[in-house]
Design a protein around this motif. Structure first.
Motif, mmCIF file in Angstrom:
data_model
loop_
_atom_site.group_PDB
_atom_site.id
_atom_site.type_symbol
_atom_site.label_atom_id
_atom_site.label_comp_id
_atom_site.label_asym_id
_atom_site.label_seq_id
_atom_site.Cartn_x
_atom_site.Cartn_y
_atom_site.Cartn_z
ATOM 1 N N VAL A 29 32.859 26.592 -14.762
ATOM 2 C CA VAL A 29 33.904 28.060 -15.267
ATOM 3 C C VAL A 29 33.388 28.794 -15.795
ATOM 4 C CG1 VAL A 29 34.190 27.108 -17.821
ATOM 5 C CG2 VAL A 29 33.548 25.472 -16.807
ATOM 6 N N LEU A 30 32.151 29.243 -15.655
ATOM 7 C CA LEU A 30 31.985 30.979 -15.690
ATOM 8 C C LEU A 30 32.568 31.384 -14.562
ATOM 9 C CD1 LEU A 30 27.726 30.917 -16.935
ATOM 10 C CD2 LEU A 30 30.381 31.641 -18.220
ATOM 11 N N VAL A 31 32.600 31.109 -13.693
ATOM 12 C CA VAL A 31 33.213 31.914 -12.301
ATOM 13 C C VAL A 31 34.512 31.952 -12.553
ATOM 14 C CG1 VAL A 31 33.420 31.845 -9.591
ATOM 15 C CG2 VAL A 31 31.031 31.676 -10.726
ATOM 16 N N GLY A 32 35.718 31.230 -13.282
ATOM 17 C CA GLY A 32 36.359 30.944 -13.097
ATOM 18 C C GLY A 32 36.829 31.422 -14.001
ATOM 19 N N LEU A 33 36.446 31.353 -15.056
ATOM 20 C CA LEU A 33 36.850 32.414 -16.500
ATOM 21 C C LEU A 33 37.055 34.135 -15.312
ATOM 22 C CD1 LEU A 33 35.183 30.766 -19.040
ATOM 23 C CD2 LEU A 33 37.519 30.878 -18.474
ATOM 24 N N TRP A 34 35.668 34.313 -15.027
ATOM 25 C CA TRP A 34 35.596 35.911 -14.689
ATOM 26 C C TRP A 34 36.549 36.180 -13.828
ATOM 27 C CZ3 TRP A 34 34.240 39.406 -17.973
ATOM 28 C CH2 TRP A 34 32.930 38.327 -19.167
ATOM 29 N N VAL A 38 39.376 38.836 -13.825
ATOM 30 C CA VAL A 38 39.760 40.153 -13.025
ATOM 31 C C VAL A 38 41.157 39.822 -12.165
ATOM 32 C CG1 VAL A 38 39.135 40.889 -10.397
ATOM 33 C CG2 VAL A 38 37.005 40.363 -12.122
ATOM 34 N N ALA A 39 41.750 38.457 -12.485
ATOM 35 C CA ALA A 39 42.600 38.376 -11.627
ATOM 36 C C ALA A 39 43.819 39.040 -12.559
ATOM 37 C CB ALA A 39 43.421 37.383 -11.295
ATOM 38 N N CYS A 40 43.838 38.737 -13.427
ATOM 39 C CA CYS A 40 45.071 39.016 -14.614
ATOM 40 C C CYS A 40 44.158 40.662 -15.550
ATOM 41 C CB CYS A 40 43.985 38.639 -16.558
ATOM 42 S SG CYS A 40 44.690 36.730 -16.456
ATOM 43 N N GLY A 41 43.330 41.427 -15.052
ATOM 44 C CA GLY A 41 43.431 42.475 -15.121
ATOM 45 C C GLY A 41 43.981 43.456 -13.828
ATOM 46 N N VAL A 42 44.109 42.584 -12.909
ATOM 47 C CA VAL A 42 44.722 43.335 -11.324
ATOM 48 C C VAL A 42 46.315 43.324 -11.619
ATOM 49 C CG1 VAL A 42 45.660 42.832 -8.487
ATOM 50 C CG2 VAL A 42 43.464 42.618 -9.315
ATOM 51 N N VAL A 76 43.604 39.137 -20.588
ATOM 52 C CA VAL A 76 42.326 39.858 -19.682
ATOM 53 C C VAL A 76 41.007 40.081 -21.436
ATOM 54 C CG1 VAL A 76 40.592 41.945 -19.151
ATOM 55 C CG2 VAL A 76 42.597 41.213 -18.222
ATOM 56 N N VAL A 77 41.975 40.392 -22.577
ATOM 57 C CA VAL A 77 40.983 40.433 -23.940
ATOM 58 C C VAL A 77 40.591 38.945 -23.699
ATOM 59 C CG1 VAL A 77 41.559 40.802 -26.669
ATOM 60 C CG2 VAL A 77 41.973 42.647 -24.730
ATOM 61 N N VAL A 78 41.977 38.093 -24.350
ATOM 62 C CA VAL A 78 41.464 36.595 -24.585
ATOM 63 C C VAL A 78 40.086 36.089 -24.062
ATOM 64 C CG1 VAL A 78 42.388 34.538 -24.840
ATOM 65 C CG2 VAL A 78 43.860 36.434 -25.624
ATOM 66 N N LEU A 79 40.807 36.282 -22.085
ATOM 67 C CA LEU A 79 40.051 36.018 -21.240
ATOM 68 C C LEU A 79 37.767 36.323 -21.164
ATOM 69 C CD1 LEU A 79 41.589 35.280 -18.731
ATOM 70 C CD2 LEU A 79 40.985 33.122 -19.308
ATOM 71 N N VAL A 80 37.880 37.510 -21.740
ATOM 72 C CA VAL A 80 36.668 38.255 -21.682
ATOM 73 C C VAL A 80 36.033 37.700 -23.058
ATOM 74 C CG1 VAL A 80 35.721 40.519 -22.816
ATOM 75 C CG2 VAL A 80 37.191 40.060 -20.396
#
Length: 291
Positions: A29-34, A38-42, A76-80
């Motif tokens: 879950v942690l790897v998927g969320l982060w 990153v994908a959303c940041g791109v 990005v904000v929501v996922l962080v």
């Protein structure tokens, strides 16, 4: 079309990861969320450029692209927030400060402080990187010639607001650079956390944490990768590995000089802004103390 499907894929992946929080193992879950973060940041890359274009041209190249970038930035904000809270809850640490402590605590806001010395030095490197860029832009705005281009060459086809500022000897991008320098210095000095005396009615009040962090994070996410990869490309062009696109410049040398001034500034400032924003984020984070 391919980029549009990539955005859809990121959205679907984010929905799957968030929806499977209670099912998948904690590390997955942690790897998927982060990873989705990153994908959303791109996907949000270029949002700052779109905002600048909107301010001075009152429109953007593609509204659909601008809206998708803005939504990606929100993602990005929501996922962080989701990733941080999930890690804290699953690790059994305090949901507020992320550390392990007793129950009898209270949440306190740290006092204003300057960034560590090395962070301040990085910030000054970012400021210095804008000097050649600002000098170049100001030369054009004042009617001078730089790299074979004149003021008239630059304002041809510009928007009314852009041309109006140029007519007063003010280049809009140089003005934005000055605002960026102000933001960068505020992130590393105490007056970026408490309004200083010259703000009159706001003096002494706490600066809302999001006020400098929001533009800093958007700017760093855009300018840092743009500048770093841009400088890498200019290096390859300078040594002859990659052909130089001359564009509107009269010679390859002129194009390289302008590229070094512009991309060098974005590289130095973008990296410095990222470092300063992280330092500000850490220094202003609320902490739990024992009662």
């Amino acid at each position: 079309m391919a980029l549009d499907w990539a955005v859809v894929a990121v959205c679907v992946l984010a929905a799957v990861v968030v929806g499977a929080v209670r099912v998948l193992p904690r590390p997955v879950v942690l790897v998927g969320l982060w990873g989705v973060c990153v994908a959303c940041g791109v996907a949000a890359f270029g949002l700052l450029m779109e905002l600048v274009t909107l301010v001075f041209n009152q429109t953007v190249d593609r509204w659909s692209s601008a809206v998708s970038q803005a939504l990606a930035a929100v993602g990005v904000v929501v996922l962080v927030v989701v990733a941080r809270d999930y890690w804290r809850v699953s690790a059994g640490v305090c949901s507020r400060c992320g550390s392990v402590h007793g129950v009898s605590t209270r949440w306190v806001v740290p006092g204003p402080s300057a960034a560590p010395r090395w962070v301040r030095r990085v910030a000054w490197v970012g400021v210095a990187g804008f000097v050649p860029y600002a000098a170049m832009k100001t030369t054009w705005a004042l009617g001078g010639t730089f790299a074979g281009l004149t003021h008239a060459d630059l304002v041809a086809g510009a928007s009314a607001s852009w041309a109006a500022l140029e007519s007063f000897g003010v280049d809009p991008t140089a003005l934005l650079a000055a605002l960026g320098v102000f933001l960068l210095l505020g992130l590393v000095r105490p007056w970026g956390q408490v309004f200083p005396r010259w703000t009159v009615w706001l003096a002494g009040r706490r600066v809302p944490r999001w006020l400098p962090l929001a533009p800093a994070l958007v700017g760093a996410a855009t300018l840092a990768p743009y500048g770093v990869f841009g400088v890498g490309l200019v290096v390859l062009e300078s040594v002859g590995v990659v052909p130089v696109e001359r564009g509107q410049f009269r010679s390859v040398a002129d194009a390289l000089v302008v590229s070094w001034c512009g991309l060098g500034a974005f590289c130095c400032f973008g990296v410095a802004l990222a470092v300063a924003a992280w330092s500000y984020l850490v220094r202003t984070r609320r902490r739990c103390v024992s009662v």
